[in-house]
Design a protein around this motif. Structure first.
Motif, PDB file in Angstrom:
ATOM      1  N   ALA A  78       0.794  -1.338  -0.119  1.00  0.00           N
ATOM      2  CA  ALA A  78       0.058  -0.124   0.074  1.00  0.00           C
ATOM      3  C   ALA A  78       0.775   1.254  -0.023  1.00  0.00           C
ATOM      4  N   LEU A  79       1.951   1.117   0.857  1.00  0.00           N
ATOM      5  CA  LEU A  79       2.840   2.340   0.726  1.00  0.00           C
ATOM      6  C   LEU A  79       3.557   2.560  -0.689  1.00  0.00           C
ATOM      7  N   LEU A  80       3.803   1.491  -1.343  1.00  0.00           N
ATOM      8  CA  LEU A  80       4.326   1.655  -2.540  1.00  0.00           C
ATOM      9  C   LEU A  80       3.341   2.321  -3.608  1.00  0.00           C
ATOM     10  N   ALA A  81       2.213   1.874  -3.528  1.00  0.00           N
ATOM     11  CA  ALA A  81       1.069   2.419  -4.431  1.00  0.00           C
ATOM     12  C   ALA A  81       0.877   3.770  -4.099  1.00  0.00           C
ATOM     13  N   ASN A  82       0.620   4.312  -2.914  1.00  0.00           N
ATOM     14  CA  ASN A  82       0.444   5.609  -2.730  1.00  0.00           C
ATOM     15  C   ASN A  82       1.354   6.539  -2.504  1.00  0.00           C
ATOM     16  N   VAL A  83       2.575   6.318  -1.752  1.00  0.00           N
ATOM     17  CA  VAL A  83       3.468   7.190  -1.391  1.00  0.00           C
ATOM     18  C   VAL A  83       4.750   6.706  -1.978  1.00  0.00           C
ATOM     19  N   ALA A  84       4.897   6.511  -3.308  1.00  0.00           N
ATOM     20  CA  ALA A  84       6.171   5.853  -3.623  1.00  0.00           C
ATOM     21  C   ALA A  84       6.973   7.025  -3.950  1.00  0.00           C
ATOM     22  N   HIS A  85       6.524   8.268  -4.101  1.00  0.00           N
ATOM     23  CA  HIS A  85       7.534   9.443  -4.401  1.00  0.00           C
ATOM     24  C   HIS A  85       8.221   9.853  -3.133  1.00  0.00           C
ATOM     25  N   PHE A  86       7.879   9.421  -1.802  1.00  0.00           N
ATOM     26  CA  PHE A  86       8.422   9.909  -0.560  1.00  0.00           C
ATOM     27  C   PHE A  86       9.700   9.104  -0.373  1.00  0.00           C
ATOM     28  N   ASN A  87      10.373   9.299   0.944  1.00  0.00           N
ATOM     29  CA  ASN A  87      11.298   8.606   1.328  1.00  0.00           C
ATOM     30  C   ASN A  87      11.379   7.249   1.500  1.00  0.00           C
ATOM     31  N   CYS A  88      12.393   6.652   1.563  1.00  0.00           N
ATOM     32  CA  CYS A  88      12.646   4.942   2.151  1.00  0.00           C
ATOM     33  C   CYS A  88      11.914   4.330   0.989  1.00  0.00           C
ATOM     34  N   ARG A  89      12.042   4.834  -0.557  1.00  0.00           N
ATOM     35  CA  ARG A  89      11.504   3.987  -1.335  1.00  0.00           C
ATOM     36  C   ARG A  89      12.348   2.915  -1.662  1.00  0.00           C
ATOM     37  N   ASN A  90      13.655   2.966  -1.470  1.00  0.00           N
ATOM     38  CA  ASN A  90      14.736   1.774  -1.988  1.00  0.00           C
ATOM     39  C   ASN A  90      14.339   0.687  -0.757  1.00  0.00           C
ATOM     40  N   GLU A  91      13.981   0.896   0.523  1.00  0.00           N
ATOM     41  CA  GLU A  91      13.662   0.044   1.499  1.00  0.00           C
ATOM     42  C   GLU A  91      12.575  -0.748   1.130  1.00  0.00           C
ATOM     43  N   LEU A  92      11.536   0.209   0.683  1.00  0.00           N
ATOM     44  CA  LEU A  92      10.117  -0.592   0.458  1.00  0.00           C
ATOM     45  C   LEU A  92      10.405  -1.901  -0.579  1.00  0.00           C
ATOM     46  N   ILE A  93      11.143  -1.395  -1.801  1.00  0.00           N
ATOM     47  CA  ILE A  93      11.370  -2.125  -2.906  1.00  0.00           C
ATOM     48  C   ILE A  93      12.121  -3.269  -2.339  1.00  0.00           C
ATOM     49  N   GLY A  94      13.226  -2.860  -1.644  1.00  0.00           N
ATOM     50  CA  GLY A  94      13.897  -4.267  -1.077  1.00  0.00           C
ATOM     51  C   GLY A  94      13.164  -5.208  -0.444  1.00  0.00           C
ATOM     52  N   ILE A  95      12.086  -4.825   0.333  1.00  0.00           N
ATOM     53  CA  ILE A  95      11.285  -5.791   0.896  1.00  0.00           C
ATOM     54  C   ILE A  95      10.442  -6.681  -0.018  1.00  0.00           C
ATOM     55  N   LEU A  96       9.963  -6.144  -1.033  1.00  0.00           N
ATOM     56  CA  LEU A  96       9.363  -6.855  -2.055  1.00  0.00           C
ATOM     57  C   LEU A  96      10.390  -7.853  -2.712  1.00  0.00           C
ATOM     58  N   VAL A  97      11.770  -7.265  -3.012  1.00  0.00           N
ATOM     59  CA  VAL A  97      12.351  -7.967  -3.889  1.00  0.00           C
ATOM     60  C   VAL A  97      13.097  -9.419  -3.042  1.00  0.00           C
ATOM     61  N   ARG A  98      13.333  -9.012  -1.628  1.00  0.00           N
ATOM     62  CA  ARG A  98      13.431 -10.117  -0.954  1.00  0.00           C
ATOM     63  C   ARG A  98      12.621 -11.346  -0.892  1.00  0.00           C
TER      64      ARG A  98
END
Length: 663
Positions: free
Chosen positions: A229-249
């Protein structure tokens, strides 16, 4: 009888000796002595230190002055604690441990507290940004239900209060700068929001990681849903790389469950909604690095996420694994003049102001468009190079479980492939077909043989080869210089027509309709509905290959030799006798299109008096042109007219009608 009035007594204050604690203390004198001691201490501190043999030390009188008041003050404090009554009036409170509540009561209270805090933060975020810490404390509860509620509440709050821009961390100069009251208030809010958001992302990362299975599976699913939900709504905000890393893992694992499907769908949604290309570039980087580290032992659904990038509809240049060719834009502004609308009357001053305003607006629009287009093209070019590098490495490594996804990706991005890269891909496809013909058993690095469908692999290679040629006019013209042999794919397709017609699984897809998790519950399939090639049935793959070979989209009808068309038409009529019902109907539909376009070339198959040459038709010949198709007739059509399916019978009549019209 009169009553005597009682004598009114005067109320006296109690004697001083009766007041406990304050009887023997002269408060004024004690206050005056403390003030003098403080003044004396401040004077002693101004003295210079004295150099001795060991080192520089303070003055002895200074040290004595510092030590004496401290000891006396401690003694006085102890006497006051014993003699004064202040301790009796205000005793120290002992912190009592919170009583353990029943789970239902704890959940009820947590709901009320979460609703109260969320309402305060949403109502005025700048004033109640400190309440984010209270939400984080509730998410550390031992009750799993309370923890889930706290995570969901934090998600709703951050989606509501996160601004539409990234917050820059403060530097030393920023901390020392003088600010106005409003700017300081806004800065405090931003830094408090950024700190709370980072802690929330780290908590989601810890829960989704689930080291050694210590986290409850339902809590892991909630954490992954929050990340999505965070990537879908606030992908422009900080910590985007960390959120993508969770999905990639999560996508790097071999177990395919509902959480895996959620992560895949979140990645696809991120690729589709990314306008500038920054998030897509970061996600593709992390995915390619992960697949390389895992030696490409990942599910093919991870590779299929690249098909949702916005390169197909926006990027207009061609690229390879190391460079991107950019063509100069040619502006064709010539055209017919349009009728101008009737001019409104304006004074000279108004016309001057309007002209200046239009010039400024035009410059602003051009500046904004140039920056956005250049930045987006740069990001998409880097993304395309990373995608091609991953595809070509998998082709060279012969990872059979990813071959279908790679071929489908190359077929979709064919119009973006550079000419220098084109020849290498065709050579790799030829090697794959040769390996399939030799029936070599594929063994992966972990010594586990993979189940290969040789027919599907060959068809996928043929579809990819023809898809690469569509729209590549410069490559077709220079085919002789590149030594590209497209007849190899056509010949292989011709030889496989009859074996494919005998395949009992020709109408089945290679992917199951659903999967099952370890608990035995059905979960959605890992392959997206938009991936058409790798999940298509063998019949669909065959029809696509035939359509590319007999009805090329980028060439005229004269480019297809009559012998090739006649040989394929003869073989397709024979194959239709053995194919299942739906496949036979589809083949007859393709034959109708071929007869409509190439009717004059194949009319001799129905009218023997127009035939030239002698010999015998060789259906199993190694070459298409050497099969001598005009030595035979389409006698299979008479049998197909007796087919039980009326659509097949109508298809045969339609083919004959087109042949009669072509004569």
């Amino acid at each position: 009888m009169a009553v005597e009035r009682a004598t009114k007594r005067r109320r006296l204050s109690p004697p001083v000796e009766e007041v406990p604690g304050f009887a023997k203390v002269d408060l004024e004198q004690d206050y005056q002595q403390r003030l003098r001691k403080k003044q004396q201490k401040s004077k002693d501190k101004d003295r210079l230190p004295v150099k001795k043999e060991a080192a520089w030390v303070g003055d002895e009188r200074h040290q004595a002055a510092d030590e004496a008041p401290s000891e006396s003050e401690q003694d006085e404090d102890e006497e006051e604690a014993k003699d004064s009554g202040v301790a009796d009036v205000q005793p120290k409170r002992k912190v009592k441990p919170r009583p353990t509540l029943p789970p239902k009561e704890e959940i009820r209270q947590a709901k009320e507290e979460l609703a109260r805090i969320a309402g305060l933060v949403s109502e005025s975020p700048e004033e109640h940004v400190g309440q984010l810490g209270a939400l984080a404390e509730l998410s550390e509860s031992e009750n799993i239900t309370v923890k889930k509620l706290a995570l969901g509440t934090q998600l709703a709050v951050y989606k509501d209060i996160v601004p539409g821009y990234r917050i820059r961390p403060l530097s030393k100069d920023d901390l020392q700068a003088k600010l106005s009251k409003d700017v300081r208030k806004l800065r405090n809010f931003e830094q408090g929001l950024l700190g709370g958001y980072k802690d929330y992302v780290h908590m989601l990362d810890r829960l989704a990681k689930n080291d050694k299975g210590s986290t409850d599976p339902s809590l892991v699913s909630v954490a992954i849903s929050c990340v999505r939900a965070l990537l879908a709504n606030v992908a422009h905000f900080n910590c985007r790389n960390e959120l993508i890393g969770i999905l990639v893992r999560k996508l790097s694992g071999r177990t395919v469950d509902a959480d895996f499907v959620k992560c895949r769908e979140a990645m696809e949604q991120l690729f589709r909604d990314d306008d500038e290309g920054h998030a897509s570039l970061e996600a593709v980087k992390q995915l390619t690095i992960m697949m390389k580290e895992k030696n490409y032992r990942t599910d093919e659904a991870v590779l299929n996420t690249f098909l949702h990038l916005r390169l197909l509809s926006e990027f207009a240049h061609k690229a390879s694994t190391n460079k991107v060719d950019k063509d100069e834009d040619e502006d064709d502004s010539k055209g017919k003049k349009q009728k101008r609308p009737k001019k409104e009357f304006r004074t000279k001053r108004e016309r001057k102001v309007m002209k200046e305003r239009k010039e400024v607006e035009k410059e602003m629009k051009e500046a904004d468009a140039t920056v956005s287009y250049e930045e987006r093209d740069k990001n998409q070019a880097e993304t395309l190079k990373l995608v091609f590098v991953a595809y070509f490495r998998i082709l060279k490594a012969r990872k059979q479980h990813l071959m279908g996804a790679v071929l489908e990706g190359l077929a979709k991005y064919a119009h973006l492939i550079n000419q220098d890269f084109f020849g290498d891909i065709l050579e790799a496809l030829k090697d794959l077909i040769n390996d399939a013909e030799n029936n070599e058993t594929s063994v992966e690095d972990d010594d586990t043989p993979t189940n290969r469908n040789i027919s599907r692999e060959s068809l996928l290679c043929i579809i990819t080869a023809f898809a690469l040629l569509q729209g590549q006019t410069d490559v077709v013209k220079s085919a002789n210089t590149l030594h590209l042999d497209l007849n190899f794919f056509i010949t292989h397709l011709y030889r496989n027509l009859l074996p494919l017609s005998m395949d009992s699984d020709v109408e089945l897809s290679s992917k199951p309709s659903h999967l099952e998790d370890p608990n035995g519950l059905p979960v959605p399939t890992t392959t997206s509905k938009d991936t058409r090639v790798n999940v298509s049935t063998t019949t669909v793959l065959l029809l696509r290959s035939l359509q590319s070979a007999l009805l090329p989209a980028n060439a005229t009808t004269r480019s297809v030799p009559p012998t090739r068309v006649a040989a394929f038409v003869k073989q397709l009529h024979t194959a239709a006798l053995h194919l299942p019902q739906k496949s036979a109907v589809a083949v007859m539909g393709l034959l109708n299109q071929v007869a409509k376009i190439h009717g004059k070339k194949i009319a001799a198959l129905w009218f023997t008096e127009e035939r030239k040459g002698d010999g015998v038709f060789d259906a199993l010949g190694p070459e298409v042109e050497a099969s001598n198709p005009f030595a035979g007739t389409v006698w299979e059509g008479e049998l197909l007219k007796l087919h039980f399916d009326p659509r097949v019978r109508e298809g045969v009549k339609g083919v004959e009608g087109h042949i009669v019209e072509a004569r």
